[in-house]
Design an enzyme around this catalytic site. Sequence first.
Site, PDB file in Angstrom:
ATOM      1  N   GLY A 215     -11.298  35.330   0.169  1.00  0.00           N
ATOM      2  CA  GLY A 215     -10.456  34.191  -0.173  1.00  0.00           C
ATOM      3  C   GLY A 215      -9.656  34.454  -1.443  1.00  0.00           C
ATOM      4  O   GLY A 215      -9.234  35.577  -1.722  1.00  0.00           O
ATOM      5  N   SER A 216      -9.484  33.415  -2.233  1.00  0.00           N
ATOM      6  CA  SER A 216      -8.577  33.493  -3.381  1.00  0.00           C
ATOM      7  C   SER A 216      -9.061  34.384  -4.515  1.00  0.00           C
ATOM      8  O   SER A 216      -8.287  34.699  -5.421  1.00  0.00           O
ATOM      9  CB  SER A 216      -8.314  32.080  -3.917  1.00  0.00           C
ATOM     10  OG  SER A 216      -7.559  31.335  -2.982  1.00  0.00           O
ATOM     11  N   THR A 217     -10.314  34.811  -4.500  1.00  0.00           N
ATOM     12  CA  THR A 217     -10.750  35.758  -5.528  1.00  0.00           C
ATOM     13  C   THR A 217      -9.981  37.081  -5.405  1.00  0.00           C
ATOM     14  O   THR A 217      -9.813  37.794  -6.394  1.00  0.00           O
ATOM     15  CB  THR A 217     -12.260  36.038  -5.442  1.00  0.00           C
ATOM     16  OG1 THR A 217     -12.583  36.530  -4.136  1.00  0.00           O
ATOM     17  CG2 THR A 217     -13.070  34.781  -5.724  1.00  0.00           C
TER      18      THR A 217
END
Length: 484
Positions: A215-217
């Site tokens: 995801g956004s990591t």
Amino acid sequence: MNRTIRHAGVVTLLLVFALLVRITWVETTDGKALADDSRNRRNAIEQYAQPFGNIIVAGKPVTGSERTHGGNDLAYRRTYAQGPLYAPVTGHASQTHGWSQLEGIYQDVLTGSDDRLRSPLDLLEGSRAEPGNVLTTIRPGVQKAAYDALGGKKGAAVAIDPANGDILGLVSTPSYDPSAVAGSSRADDEEWRKLSASEQQPLLNRALRQPVPPGSTFKLVVAAAALESGLYSSVDERTDSPDPYTLKGTRTVLGNENPAAPCENASLRTALRYSCNNVFAKLATDLGKDKVRAQAEKFGFNDAKNDVPVRAAESVYPKRMDEAQTGLSGIGQYDVTATPLQLAMVTQAIAHGGELTGPHMVAQVQNASGDTLRDYSHPSARRVMSEDTAAQLRSAMRTVVDEGTGTNARIGGMAVGGKTGTAQHGVDNSGTPYAWFTSYAENADGKQVAVAVLVEDSDAARAEISGNGLAAPIAKRMMEAALR
């Protein structure tokens, strides 16, 4: 009659000769294979004939040995102190189901069969030596903080000292007690069957062996690629990023979790603070899959032989994608996957000025007298980005914690930077989303820790699942335990 006897004698001599040839062949050619065969009971009897060496955490053994009872020809069995807490580190040593993790890697040392442990007399007589020990880098406080904070949730957490690569904590939940499967009784076998059949997969080491969408990591990797390639020179330079963003070559419009966030043409700092999908999808497309992959691989993605020393599953950045798929990869979706170890390595390098020191959870291997057989205190290191890029990313990550989506990781008196992530799971996002948080903290003495936390499943309502809500508080407790 004499002729008959003569023929019989010749045949008998030929048979004896053939038998001698066969015996010699078995002894010289097949002997070692037969001796090493897992079905050779004598190996197991010898292996379990004496107490084992131990796996050590902070100077204290977390393993032990006890005499078996009930006529078992295997004299000793393995025991574990706080088994579920340390199972992702130790693994198991089972009389029936084999060895795993550190138990398996250092089996010869722990059973005394490693040639480095033997004296010249031991080698001459072919006898076993006194077993050696394995000293880990794990810190009990960090390990317990992660385990307690994860609680009944399905997930994992890793903490690394950025300066030397020491793994300070490595937790996977739900866990299991290796003592319960160490023997060969009916109860041990029943427990093994139960663990193997469980939907919760307690035998799976999620910290090392369960790559899932980050995801956004993953936006940290894309931001590093953008700065390193010169696409943007500063995290505060405004980007060319329409909001919403239409994936190239499609009619698919990519919006943001918070429609009110100032994501149009946002700088990298602002885009990380609000986790702007439009910015990073556009960035990945503009950079192209090859540049993003090159940066990802510097961090350790696509490495099938990442040993710590337990081999971690490969974290993947795909090689074959069209431009729309490349855009999705920029927000950690499509076919991008990462383990908690891998994301901790990304943050580790950012915290350590752009240099990545090889993560490891074994400090030394020693013989019974405490002499060092192997020392891991000087692991290899490599530069994965410039010091300037790392400094800019640390600054932007602090903004995420101070003012953005990672406020639950704040720690008084420490500099904390982080990145949240909520990754889709299942067909059409039908599964419970993954909640991610990766972060670093630095105390007043300049000591650092890098952490990655994955909450794969919890009892929280779907609308409440977020990296900040579920994973950041776990990371905070680990960072405090490491640096207080």
